[in-house]
Design a protein around this motif. Structure first.
Motif, PDB file in Angstrom:
ATOM      1  N   PRO A 178       0.831  -1.206   0.000  1.00 56.32           N
ATOM      2  CA  PRO A 178       0.000   0.000   0.000  1.00 56.32           C
ATOM      3  C   PRO A 178       0.864   1.254   0.000  1.00 56.32           C
ATOM      4  O   PRO A 178       2.038   1.220   0.389  1.00 56.32           O
ATOM      5  CB  PRO A 178      -0.791  -0.136   1.304  1.00 56.32           C
ATOM      6  CG  PRO A 178       0.057  -1.017   2.179  1.00 56.32           C
ATOM      7  CD  PRO A 178       0.731  -1.977   1.245  1.00 56.32           C
ATOM      8  N   THR A 179       0.286   2.341  -0.427  1.00 53.15           N
ATOM      9  CA  THR A 179       1.057   3.599  -0.499  1.00 53.15           C
ATOM     10  C   THR A 179       1.524   4.059   0.874  1.00 53.15           C
ATOM     11  O   THR A 179       2.494   4.808   0.985  1.00 53.15           O
ATOM     12  CB  THR A 179       0.204   4.705  -1.137  1.00 53.15           C
ATOM     13  OG1 THR A 179      -1.021   4.834  -0.389  1.00 53.15           O
ATOM     14  CG2 THR A 179      -0.126   4.374  -2.587  1.00 53.15           C
ATOM     15  N   SER A 180       0.849   3.609   1.925  1.00 51.29           N
ATOM     16  CA  SER A 180       1.223   4.013   3.286  1.00 51.29           C
ATOM     17  C   SER A 180       2.259   3.085   3.916  1.00 51.29           C
ATOM     18  O   SER A 180       2.580   3.220   5.097  1.00 51.29           O
ATOM     19  CB  SER A 180      -0.027   4.035   4.173  1.00 51.29           C
ATOM     20  OG  SER A 180      -0.625   2.744   4.214  1.00 51.29           O
ATOM     21  N   ALA A 181       2.788   2.120   3.145  1.00 53.07           N
ATOM     22  CA  ALA A 181       3.701   1.125   3.701  1.00 53.07           C
ATOM     23  C   ALA A 181       4.968   1.777   4.245  1.00 53.07           C
ATOM     24  O   ALA A 181       5.456   2.775   3.712  1.00 53.07           O
ATOM     25  CB  ALA A 181       4.070   0.096   2.638  1.00 53.07           C
ATOM     26  N   HIS A 182       5.502   1.196   5.311  1.00 54.65           N
ATOM     27  CA  HIS A 182       6.718   1.707   5.923  1.00 54.65           C
ATOM     28  C   HIS A 182       7.968   1.310   5.142  1.00 54.65           C
ATOM     29  O   HIS A 182       9.019   1.927   5.293  1.00 54.65           O
ATOM     30  CB  HIS A 182       6.840   1.190   7.366  1.00 54.65           C
ATOM     31  CG  HIS A 182       5.840   1.772   8.302  1.00 54.65           C
ATOM     32  ND1 HIS A 182       4.515   1.393   8.311  1.00 54.65           N
ATOM     33  CD2 HIS A 182       5.967   2.734   9.264  1.00 54.65           C
ATOM     34  CE1 HIS A 182       3.862   2.073   9.237  1.00 54.65           C
ATOM     35  NE2 HIS A 182       4.718   2.887   9.832  1.00 54.65           N
ATOM     36  N   LEU A 183       7.872   0.255   4.328  1.00 54.73           N
ATOM     37  CA  LEU A 183       9.023  -0.157   3.529  1.00 54.73           C
ATOM     38  C   LEU A 183       9.290   0.878   2.449  1.00 54.73           C
ATOM     39  O   LEU A 183       8.429   1.159   1.609  1.00 54.73           O
ATOM     40  CB  LEU A 183       8.754  -1.519   2.883  1.00 54.73           C
ATOM     41  CG  LEU A 183       9.955  -2.215   2.230  1.00 54.73           C
ATOM     42  CD1 LEU A 183      10.968  -2.625   3.282  1.00 54.73           C
ATOM     43  CD2 LEU A 183       9.500  -3.434   1.439  1.00 54.73           C
ATOM     44  N   GLN A 184      10.439   1.478   2.475  1.00 59.55           N
ATOM     45  CA  GLN A 184      10.766   2.555   1.537  1.00 59.55           C
ATOM     46  C   GLN A 184      10.973   1.998   0.128  1.00 59.55           C
ATOM     47  O   GLN A 184      11.312   0.832  -0.054  1.00 59.55           O
ATOM     48  CB  GLN A 184      12.031   3.282   2.005  1.00 59.55           C
ATOM     49  CG  GLN A 184      11.877   3.945   3.367  1.00 59.55           C
ATOM     50  CD  GLN A 184      10.805   5.002   3.361  1.00 59.55           C
ATOM     51  OE1 GLN A 184      10.705   5.802   2.427  1.00 59.55           O
ATOM     52  NE2 GLN A 184       9.976   5.017   4.401  1.00 59.55           N
ATOM     53  N   PRO A 185      10.769   2.841  -0.912  1.00 57.32           N
ATOM     54  CA  PRO A 185      10.783   2.334  -2.290  1.00 57.32           C
ATOM     55  C   PRO A 185      12.164   2.042  -2.863  1.00 57.32           C
ATOM     56  O   PRO A 185      12.268   1.549  -3.970  1.00 57.32           O
ATOM     57  CB  PRO A 185      10.110   3.475  -3.071  1.00 57.32           C
ATOM     58  CG  PRO A 185      10.390   4.698  -2.262  1.00 57.32           C
ATOM     59  CD  PRO A 185      10.371   4.256  -0.840  1.00 57.32           C
ATOM     60  N   LYS A 186      13.230   2.346  -2.150  1.00 58.38           N
ATOM     61  CA  LYS A 186      14.562   2.108  -2.690  1.00 58.38           C
ATOM     62  C   LYS A 186      15.221   0.924  -1.980  1.00 58.38           C
ATOM     63  O   LYS A 186      15.354   0.911  -0.762  1.00 58.38           O
ATOM     64  CB  LYS A 186      15.444   3.355  -2.537  1.00 58.38           C
ATOM     65  CG  LYS A 186      15.040   4.507  -3.452  1.00 58.38           C
ATOM     66  CD  LYS A 186      16.028   5.651  -3.331  1.00 58.38           C
ATOM     67  CE  LYS A 186      15.676   6.804  -4.266  1.00 58.38           C
ATOM     68  NZ  LYS A 186      15.760   6.415  -5.674  1.00 58.38           N
ATOM     69  N   PHE A 187      15.656  -0.063  -2.760  1.00 58.75           N
ATOM     70  CA  PHE A 187      16.306  -1.242  -2.197  1.00 58.75           C
ATOM     71  C   PHE A 187      17.577  -0.857  -1.445  1.00 58.75           C
ATOM     72  O   PHE A 187      17.924  -1.459  -0.432  1.00 58.75           O
ATOM     73  CB  PHE A 187      16.642  -2.236  -3.309  1.00 58.75           C
ATOM     74  CG  PHE A 187      17.468  -3.403  -2.850  1.00 58.75           C
ATOM     75  CD1 PHE A 187      16.872  -4.465  -2.191  1.00 58.75           C
ATOM     76  CD2 PHE A 187      18.853  -3.433  -3.051  1.00 58.75           C
ATOM     77  CE1 PHE A 187      17.629  -5.551  -1.753  1.00 58.75           C
ATOM     78  CE2 PHE A 187      19.608  -4.502  -2.609  1.00 58.75           C
ATOM     79  CZ  PHE A 187      18.996  -5.570  -1.958  1.00 58.75           C
ATOM     80  N   GLU A 188      18.281   0.158  -1.937  1.00 64.53           N
ATOM     81  CA  GLU A 188      19.564   0.537  -1.351  1.00 64.53           C
ATOM     82  C   GLU A 188      19.449   0.941   0.113  1.00 64.53           C
ATOM     83  O   GLU A 188      20.445   0.927   0.852  1.00 64.53           O
ATOM     84  CB  GLU A 188      20.187   1.683  -2.159  1.00 64.53           C
ATOM     85  CG  GLU A 188      20.795   1.254  -3.477  1.00 64.53           C
ATOM     86  CD  GLU A 188      19.716   0.885  -4.501  1.00 64.53           C
ATOM     87  OE1 GLU A 188      20.048   0.165  -5.459  1.00 64.53           O
ATOM     88  OE2 GLU A 188      18.551   1.305  -4.327  1.00 64.53           O
ATOM     89  N   LEU A 189      18.246   1.324   0.554  1.00 62.76           N
ATOM     90  CA  LEU A 189      18.068   1.687   1.957  1.00 62.76           C
ATOM     91  C   LEU A 189      18.186   0.470   2.874  1.00 62.76           C
ATOM     92  O   LEU A 189      18.408   0.611   4.069  1.00 62.76           O
ATOM     93  CB  LEU A 189      16.704   2.347   2.160  1.00 62.76           C
ATOM     94  CG  LEU A 189      16.531   3.729   1.513  1.00 62.76           C
ATOM     95  CD1 LEU A 189      15.097   4.195   1.642  1.00 62.76           C
ATOM     96  CD2 LEU A 189      17.481   4.732   2.170  1.00 62.76           C
ATOM     97  N   TYR A 190      18.034  -0.715   2.303  1.00 64.12           N
ATOM     98  CA  TYR A 190      18.052  -1.936   3.102  1.00 64.12           C
ATOM     99  C   TYR A 190      19.185  -2.874   2.696  1.00 64.12           C
ATOM    100  O   TYR A 190      19.915  -3.389   3.531  1.00 64.12           O
ATOM    101  CB  TYR A 190      16.703  -2.667   2.972  1.00 64.12           C
ATOM    102  CG  TYR A 190      15.554  -1.808   3.421  1.00 64.12           C
ATOM    103  CD1 TYR A 190      15.250  -1.687   4.766  1.00 64.12           C
ATOM    104  CD2 TYR A 190      14.797  -1.095   2.496  1.00 64.12           C
ATOM    105  CE1 TYR A 190      14.208  -0.884   5.187  1.00 64.12           C
ATOM    106  CE2 TYR A 190      13.758  -0.282   2.905  1.00 64.12           C
ATOM    107  CZ  TYR A 190      13.466  -0.179   4.257  1.00 64.12           C
ATOM    108  OH  TYR A 190      12.441   0.624   4.673  1.00 64.12           O
ATOM    109  N   GLY A 191      19.329  -3.102   1.386  1.00 63.39           N
ATOM    110  CA  GLY A 191      20.377  -3.986   0.896  1.00 63.39           C
ATOM    111  C   GLY A 191      20.290  -5.362   1.536  1.00 63.39           C
ATOM    112  O   GLY A 191      19.209  -5.940   1.690  1.00 63.39           O
ATOM    113  N   LEU A 192      21.439  -5.899   1.952  1.00 69.73           N
ATOM    114  CA  LEU A 192      21.470  -7.223   2.557  1.00 69.73           C
ATOM    115  C   LEU A 192      20.801  -7.253   3.930  1.00 69.73           C
ATOM    116  O   LEU A 192      20.557  -8.322   4.479  1.00 69.73           O
ATOM    117  CB  LEU A 192      22.912  -7.704   2.674  1.00 69.73           C
ATOM    118  CG  LEU A 192      23.647  -7.930   1.348  1.00 69.73           C
ATOM    119  CD1 LEU A 192      25.080  -8.376   1.594  1.00 69.73           C
ATOM    120  CD2 LEU A 192      22.921  -8.957   0.489  1.00 69.73           C
TER     121      LEU A 192
END
Length: 448
Positions: free
Chosen positions: A151-165
């Motif tokens: 959902p648009t309100s999700a806490h998971l940010q849209p950039k993979f680089e913020l999380y990576g491994l």
């Protein structure tokens, strides 16, 4: 006399009941041969035979109390298969699921499949020595596949680089992110399962290309799932329901079409449903206690000898700690613990940590036993007494009704009841349960 603290520190580490033994460890005691004191056949021999006799991938379940040596046995199985010459060889990928699945949260099949898929893909990257960090390519694909369903309100940010491994750690530890991803995966569950199977299949082809035919027999050991538990009683129902759903309702999805897999599971689940083994390659296996007495309470010399060898291996020189007759000094510890290796090591470690003068006096040994015994007495309820009396009398699983069977499973999970195998499986009270104040109404002053 005093013992050098550097020696004591080493012995304390060797008596850590939470630390499994690696394959080939000199501290290992073979409880399953010469003679066997845990049943007629070693559990890992049964697991191995099922794999090697099968014409297609197998899925097996294995359980046991923490501290009985379950993980040590699985690591030995992995070492045997990985180091065997052809045609009896294979390639085992051992996965500690505690690294990816929170032990105090409800568990789902998507948790397990995503962890296994990530680990197999990472292993392929590692063997190929690819430029990207092992596992990153799969995590990017996984992130992209779920992002558009959030959902648009999700806490998971849209950039993979913020999380990576660290994405797998977020899934494990951040419950908000975990639940959002779980909801996204439910919306496309069949597609998610298919993608996991396909990714595992692709990764296995890469592994076979990297190491050769040894990987034709590829085995995943998913350990640590047996430790999932409720942190408090208010969570117990949801946790237990999630575990039952994982292994029963979703058991078919745990079968991996391209490789063999062994899962550990909580020991109480055995007594929750008769369908547990129906979707797996064989009935679930339970690692029993070391048999140090028979059903009538008579000493079993072979089991006592093996348990003393465990003590001797961990202490290196038992006379240094227990005096000129260490066998006699250790005997009360072995008797009090009922063949449960974890409790033996627990008492040894407490003595090493608390004592300054050695050999340890008999009164100090009894005090250490009493302290552990009290921890058992403190968790026994009066409502447990009738069923514990029944187990003490019959040595069998209660089958009168579903509620008693479920209560038995809970007592089993709290280590108040121990399992042994000598021909048929049988059960007995943990010796430290005996004499508990909560049992006096059933047993009288002379507890069993």
């Amino acid at each position: 006399m005093t013992v050098d603290r550097s020696i004591i520190r080493r012995l304390i580490a060797q008596c850590d009941p939470q630390k499994p033994l690696e394959a080939g460890s000199p501290l290992y005691v073979p409880f399953d041969k010469d003679p066997s004191v845990r049943g007629e056949q070693a559990c890992i021999d049964s697991l191995r035979r099922t794999i090697f006799d099968a014409e297609s991938p197998t899925c097996q379940l294995f359980t046991g109390f923490p501290g009985t040596g379950k993980t040590s046995e699985l690591l030995r199985l992995a070492g045997q298969i990985n180091n065997a010459p052809p045609p009896d060889c294979g390639y085992v990928l051992y996965i500690n699921c505690e690294e990816y699945i929170h032990r105090f949260f409800p568990v789902s099949v998507t948790d397990v499949l995503s962890a296994i898929t990530y680990c197999v893909a990472r292993e392929a990257d590692r063997l190929e020595k690819t430029a990207t960090p092992p596992g990153e390519t799969y995590l990017r694909q996984f992130f992209d596949s779920i992002r558009r369903f959030l959902p648009t309100s999700a806490h998971l940010q849209p950039k993979f680089e913020l999380y990576g491994l660290n994405l797998m750690l977020e899934l494990r530890n951040n419950r908000t992110i975990h639940d959002e991803i779980e909801e996204a995966l439910r919306k496309r569950f069949q597609d998610f399962v298919r993608e996991c199977y396909e990714e595992i299949g692709r990764s296995l082809k890469r592994i076979r290309k990297a190491i050769g035919s040894r990987a034709d027999r590829f085995i995943v050991i998913a350990d640590g799932l047996e430790k999932i538990d409720a942190m408090n009683e208010s969570q117990r129902e949801s946790i237990e329901n999630s575990i039952e759903a994982l292994f029963v309702a979703y058991g078919d999805f745990l079968r991996l079409p391209s490789c063999h897999v062994i899962y550990t599971f909580p020991v109480w689940l055995r007594f929750r449903t008769a369908q547990l083994g129906s979707v797996f390659a064989r009935e679930p296996l339970t690692l029993p206690m070391v048999k140090i007495h028979d059903r009538d309470g008579n000493d079993f010399a072979a089991g006592l000898d093996k348990m003393y060898k465990l003590v001797a291996c961990r202490l290196e020189d038992p006379e240094r700690i227990f005096g000129k007759d260490p066998v006699a000094a250790v005997r009360p510890i072995l008797t009090a613990t009922g063949g449960y290796p974890r409790d033996v090591l627990r008492i040894l470690r407490n003595l090493l940590q608390n004592e300054e003068q050695f050999p340890v006096a008999p009164a100090r040994i009894e005090r250490a036993i009493k302290n552990v015994r009290q921890t058992y007495h403190d968790i026994i309820l009066r409502t447990d007494a009738a069923l514990l009396k029944e187990i003490a009398d019959t040595h069998r699983v209660p089958t009168a009704d579903r509620d008693r069977l479920r209560q038995f499973g809970q007592l089993f999970a709290r280590y108040l009841i121990l399992a042994y195998r000598n021909g048929d499986e049988w059960f007995d009270l943990h010796p430290m349960v005996r004499g508990a104040p909560a049992l006096m109404d059933q047993f009288g002053d002379a507890a069993p």
